[in-house]
Write a protein that holds these residues in place. Structure first.
Motif, short mmCIF file in Angstrom:
data_model
loop_
_atom_site.label_atom_id
_atom_site.label_comp_id
_atom_site.label_asym_id
_atom_site.label_seq_id
_atom_site.Cartn_x
_atom_site.Cartn_y
_atom_site.Cartn_z
N TYR A 9 0.81 -1.21 0.00
CA TYR A 9 0.00 0.00 0.00
C TYR A 9 0.85 1.26 0.00
N SER A 10 2.03 1.20 0.56
CA SER A 10 2.86 2.40 0.65
C SER A 10 3.85 2.55 -0.50
N GLU A 11 4.14 1.48 -1.23
CA GLU A 11 5.16 1.52 -2.28
C GLU A 11 4.58 1.47 -3.68
N THR A 12 3.29 1.59 -3.82
CA THR A 12 2.66 1.61 -5.14
C THR A 12 1.83 2.88 -5.28
N ASN A 13 1.73 3.33 -6.51
CA ASN A 13 0.96 4.53 -6.82
C ASN A 13 -0.24 4.13 -7.68
N PRO A 14 -1.46 4.20 -7.14
CA PRO A 14 -2.62 3.76 -7.93
C PRO A 14 -2.86 4.60 -9.17
N SER A 15 -2.34 5.83 -9.20
CA SER A 15 -2.59 6.69 -10.36
C SER A 15 -1.75 6.32 -11.57
N VAL A 16 -0.70 5.53 -11.39
CA VAL A 16 0.16 5.10 -12.49
C VAL A 16 -0.22 3.68 -12.87
N GLY A 17 -0.70 3.52 -14.07
CA GLY A 17 -1.13 2.22 -14.54
C GLY A 17 -0.02 1.48 -15.27
N PRO A 18 0.00 0.15 -15.21
CA PRO A 18 1.02 -0.63 -15.92
C PRO A 18 0.73 -0.70 -17.41
N CYS A 67 17.75 0.84 -6.14
CA CYS A 67 18.24 2.13 -6.65
C CYS A 67 17.15 2.85 -7.43
N LYS A 68 16.44 2.12 -8.28
CA LYS A 68 15.38 2.74 -9.06
C LYS A 68 14.22 3.18 -8.17
N LYS A 69 13.90 2.39 -7.13
CA LYS A 69 12.84 2.80 -6.21
C LYS A 69 13.23 4.07 -5.45
N ILE A 70 14.50 4.17 -5.06
CA ILE A 70 14.97 5.37 -4.37
C ILE A 70 14.88 6.57 -5.30
N GLY A 71 15.29 6.39 -6.58
CA GLY A 71 15.22 7.49 -7.53
C GLY A 71 13.80 7.98 -7.77
N VAL A 72 12.84 7.05 -7.83
CA VAL A 72 11.44 7.44 -8.05
C VAL A 72 10.91 8.22 -6.85
N LYS A 73 11.24 7.77 -5.64
CA LYS A 73 10.76 8.48 -4.45
C LYS A 73 11.38 9.87 -4.35
N LEU A 74 12.68 9.98 -4.64
CA LEU A 74 13.33 11.29 -4.59
C LEU A 74 12.77 12.22 -5.66
N ARG A 75 12.41 11.68 -6.80
CA ARG A 75 11.83 12.51 -7.87
C ARG A 75 10.56 13.21 -7.38
N ASP A 76 9.75 12.51 -6.58
CA ASP A 76 8.49 13.09 -6.12
C ASP A 76 8.64 13.90 -4.84
N LEU A 77 9.62 13.56 -4.01
CA LEU A 77 9.73 14.21 -2.70
C LEU A 77 10.60 15.45 -2.73
N VAL A 78 11.65 15.48 -3.55
CA VAL A 78 12.60 16.61 -3.47
C VAL A 78 11.99 17.91 -4.00
N PRO A 79 11.47 18.05 -5.22
CA PRO A 79 11.49 17.18 -6.38
C PRO A 79 12.76 17.38 -7.20
N CYS A 80 13.03 16.40 -8.06
CA CYS A 80 14.21 16.46 -8.92
C CYS A 80 13.98 15.54 -10.11
#
Length: 356
Positions: free
Chosen positions: A82-91, A316-329
């Motif tokens: 529930y915390s590591e997935t984004n429902p707004s982004v579809g596969p 590494c990719k999960k960290i990059g995705v989270k930093l992209r939304d939190l920093v943002p960068c």
């Protein structure tokens, strides 16, 4: 014959040993190591009493099998995390067919879509909020909070759940309720990628379990069950029998970063790889202060490198995705377990609608 053997063996021994042996050797030479002992006689029970006893014990020991398909009244979609997935982004595709539900064939009254099991119908939010407030009861006083914190915050606490890179998973909700049977609170130790956004972890824990966070220190949480919690009326949480394969999402990095040319993108990636790393991240570490460190670095630098040796390509990719939304960068490169981040044009003032 045995008397002659014993006499012969005693003649060859010193006098003091002969006296010692003569004290312990019995007069009767027949002394078997395992003497037969008479078994106590047990009276046979009557057949009527035996049948009556079996009939009395049959009812309480009988365990009824759960009825399938299971029906859960939880007002949210079931997901693996529930915390590591984004429902707004579809596969864009799936690694396994969506018809294979991780809950098992025919064990859940919800249809598995490959990503989640959506709730059927629109839940009544007001009734759910009232029920949650009823279970939580009156707010805890400072003395009660201090007593619970002192009881459960230590590392040797038996009521502990480890939260790893999967974040708040579906089966973790069942583990929390199992701990709440015998304890008022449960200690949750968070490690890995989810610690980048502890606010998101706390929100999902409270929203999905119905409890309340009463203590938070770096990566240690205490989740309180509520004053009126009844283990016999706990919600039905169907378990996932296996971890579903992660779907295929759109590509994270592009060959040319938006807003830059190909030569500028290539030069920025090379300069990031040759720059000094801002910090080194360890595998399953605590990344609580990474976001603030990156924000401070972007005030003076345009490109930042994070050394993620031994962390793993996936993390590494999960960290990059989270930093992209939190920093943002903007993540511009993942190579040799190194993360290269560009601050982008987020700090520049955007033109207003009137100017446009």
């Amino acid at each position: 014959m045995r008397n002659h053997i014993f006499c012969f063996s005693r003649r060859r021994l010193p006098p003091y040993q002969c006296r010692f042996l003569s004290y312990f050797i019995p007069n009767d030479l027949y002394d078997p190591p395992f003497a037969p002992s008479p078994k106590p006689h047990k009276a046979k029970k009557k057949d009527g009493d035996k049948k009556k006893k079996n009939s009395d014990n049959r009812a309480p020991n009988k365990i009824e099998a759960p009825k399938v398909p299971l029906k859960s009244e939880l007002p949210f979609d079931f997901r693996y995390s529930y915390s590591e997935t984004n429902p707004s982004v579809g596969p864009i595709s799936f690694r396994e067919s969506p018809k294979f539900s991780p809950f098992g064939p025919g064990r859940l009254d919800r249809r598995w879509t490959g990503v989640s099991a959506p709730v059927q119908g629109e839940p009544d939010r007001e009734r759910i909020e009232e029920e949650r407030n009823r279970v939580l009861g009156a707010p805890l006083s400072e003395e009660e909070v201090a007593e619970l914190v002192e009881r459960y915050r230590h590392s040797d606490c038996a009521r502990q759940i480890n939260l790893g890179k999967g974040g708040v998973t579906h089966n973790m909700l069942d583990d929390i309720n199992n701990h709440w049977k015998k304890a008022e609170a449960v200690r949750i130790k968070c490690l890995g990628v989810p610690t980048l956004d502890m606010d998101n972890v706390c929100f999902n824990l409270e929203d999905k379990s119905g409890g309340k966070i009463i203590y938070r220190n770096i990566n240690i949480l205490l989740l309180y069950r509520g004053r009126n919690y009844d283990p016999k009326n706990r919600p039905v949480i169907p378990l996932m029998l296996w971890k579903p394969y992660a779907p295929i999402y759109p590509r994270l990095l592009k060959n040319v970063i938006e807003g830059l040319t190909y030569e500028e993108t290539k030069e920025m990636r090379n300069s990031g790889l040759n720059s000094h790393p801002l910090m080194k991240l360890t595998r399953n570490g605590v990344y609580v202060n990474v976001v603030e460190r990156v924000r401070e670095a972007f005030k003076t630098q345009e490109v930042v490198r994070l050394d993620c040796t031994h962390v793993g390509t996936s993390d590494c990719k999960k960290i990059g995705v989270k930093l992209r939304d939190l920093v943002p960068c903007v993540p511009i490169l993942f190579k040799h377990e190194q993360i290269i981040l560009w601050r982008g044009n987020f700090n520049q003032e955007q033109p207003s609608d009137s100017q446009c």
